[in-house]
Write an enzyme that holds these catalytic residues in place. Sequence first.
Site, PDB file in Angstrom:
ATOM      1  N   SER A  45       0.976  -1.255  -0.075  1.00 24.13           N
ATOM      2  CA  SER A  45      -0.133   0.125  -0.005  1.00 24.13           C
ATOM      3  C   SER A  45       0.926   1.210   0.052  1.00 24.13           C
ATOM      4  O   SER A  45       2.062   1.185   0.059  1.00 24.13           O
ATOM      5  CB  SER A  45      -0.902  -0.183   1.274  1.00 24.13           C
ATOM      6  OG  SER A  45      -0.292   0.177   2.293  1.00 24.13           O
ATOM      7  N   LYS A  46       0.189   2.561   0.163  1.00 21.25           N
ATOM      8  CA  LYS A  46       1.337   3.545  -0.095  1.00 21.25           C
ATOM      9  C   LYS A  46       2.033   3.659   1.161  1.00 21.25           C
ATOM     10  O   LYS A  46       3.201   4.368   1.059  1.00 21.25           O
ATOM     11  CB  LYS A  46       0.396   4.948  -0.158  1.00 21.25           C
ATOM     12  CG  LYS A  46      -0.393   5.023  -1.532  1.00 21.25           C
ATOM     13  CD  LYS A  46      -0.857   6.435  -1.683  1.00 21.25           C
ATOM     14  CE  LYS A  46      -1.524   6.457  -3.156  1.00 21.25           C
ATOM     15  NZ  LYS A  46      -2.066   7.781  -3.568  1.00 21.25           N
ATOM     16  N   ARG A  47       1.579   3.225   2.417  1.00 18.71           N
ATOM     17  CA  ARG A  47       2.566   3.696   3.550  1.00 18.71           C
ATOM     18  C   ARG A  47       3.895   2.678   3.289  1.00 18.71           C
ATOM     19  O   ARG A  47       4.835   2.755   3.929  1.00 18.71           O
ATOM     20  CB  ARG A  47       1.626   3.396   4.748  1.00 18.71           C
ATOM     21  CG  ARG A  47       1.477   1.837   5.121  1.00 18.71           C
ATOM     22  CD  ARG A  47       0.499   1.623   6.423  1.00 18.71           C
ATOM     23  NE  ARG A  47      -0.159   0.447   6.219  1.00 18.71           N
ATOM     24  CZ  ARG A  47       0.553  -0.765   6.795  1.00 18.71           C
ATOM     25  NH1 ARG A  47       1.640  -0.605   7.386  1.00 18.71           N
ATOM     26  NH2 ARG A  47      -0.139  -1.782   6.768  1.00 18.71           N
TER      27      ARG A  47
END
Length: 476
Positions: free
Chosen positions: A242-244
Amino acid sequence: MSNKVVTRFAPSPTGFLHIGGARTALFNWLYAKRFGGVMLLRIEDTDRERSTDEAIAAILDGLSWLGIDWTGDVVHQFARAERHREVAQQMLAAGKAYHCYASQDELTEMRERARAEGRPMRYDGRWRDRDPSEAPAGVKPVVRLKAPLDGETVVEDQVQGRVVWQNENLDDLVLLRSDGNPTYMLAVVVDDHDMGVTHVIRGDDHLTNAARQTQIYEALGWDVPVMAHIPLIHGSDGAKLSKRHGALGVDSYRAMGYLPEALRNYLVRLGWSHGDQEIFSTQEMVETFDLPQIGRSPARFDFAKLENVNGHYMRQASDARLLDALETILPEIGAQRGLSAPLDEALRACFLAAMPGLKERAKNLVELLDSASYLYAPRPLALDEKAAKILDSEARARIAAASPRLAALSEWTAEATEAAVRAYAEETQVKLGQIAQPLRAALTGKATSPGLFDVMVVLGREECLARLADQAIEAG
């Protein structure tokens, strides 16, 4: 294997070139290079609502920045819709496909019955053998593949091994929608065939598509390309990326200060290995890359590892190369630091002179730029917390006392400035650090920097004496 390997990278232009797509492109590119073939680029823009010109531009830009090139013109899938329809008509004529007039209500009923019985939704083939004369008035049909009802569909995958589907579990998929537009499944097969693609290397989220597409190939009597489905990239915690975790666009990594050669090296090692080797030149990648060395389990994205690889490439890079890379990202990261590209000649010269000291410590270009802030910070320098603590009244008094010695130097070199500072420390009986640390804080605004005397040479006599005067004046 065909005489000539032809791979393809086929992104959907619904956003930036994300990190997983970049790795897929890299694997296709390396495989083609390894076997003397070519990689083609196809933009799968059949989703007209979500496909944008900005996304296409971002994908091309990301590939170019990474140093991944392709052969020939970019193929746009949507522009080939007429050819896809033509193939569907051939399949109808050959009895390999049929018109299906099932209404939306009928399909909903099939879906609900499947859900109630706890099985996946499959079209039940109700129009497979019916005469089109029974078609309800005013209903536009879809065209479906007449898929085999028994036996099995097999993909000998170069990464996943032998993968088998029972045909009774695969229904008659739609080839043309009721508005006459081809589906993704049909378009991919026709495009890969027409483009002469010999090897399809893509994410393993396409594995079920491989079974569907193999059935279309076989219905058409076409050769099925060699398939290789690579595991997806997960985050460092094993969860879907994911983006994190780092599921960002390649453009974000550029703006974060990573070098393209470092990102490329990091990506090639995500899921592929060659012994214990971590650092690969492009030539080594091309000479050693092959599909059997790709693992079957998901690779884990690790920012710390990427930083280490990037730090290695920064230390190896020439000073001029790093400065060019820095200027490339200044439009994105320079404004908040009061910098714009291109740098003026005097500041460029300062950066080049300082680069050997700067690149030893920095893990990325943003860190490098921030550690070089003493080169471009306006006077009087803003002090960080630690520097302000160092510059107490005693330290400022020492700066005022040592400055005339520096001003009197006949030459301004690292050796000369160091000798002057050491002489001051000895004569006033203070430890070297008690004068060197205040000098560093006054000249850079920070408690840490590249070597103090290197900093002094890079800044030059005039600028150093002016900065020292700023702090000494404040001492009263």
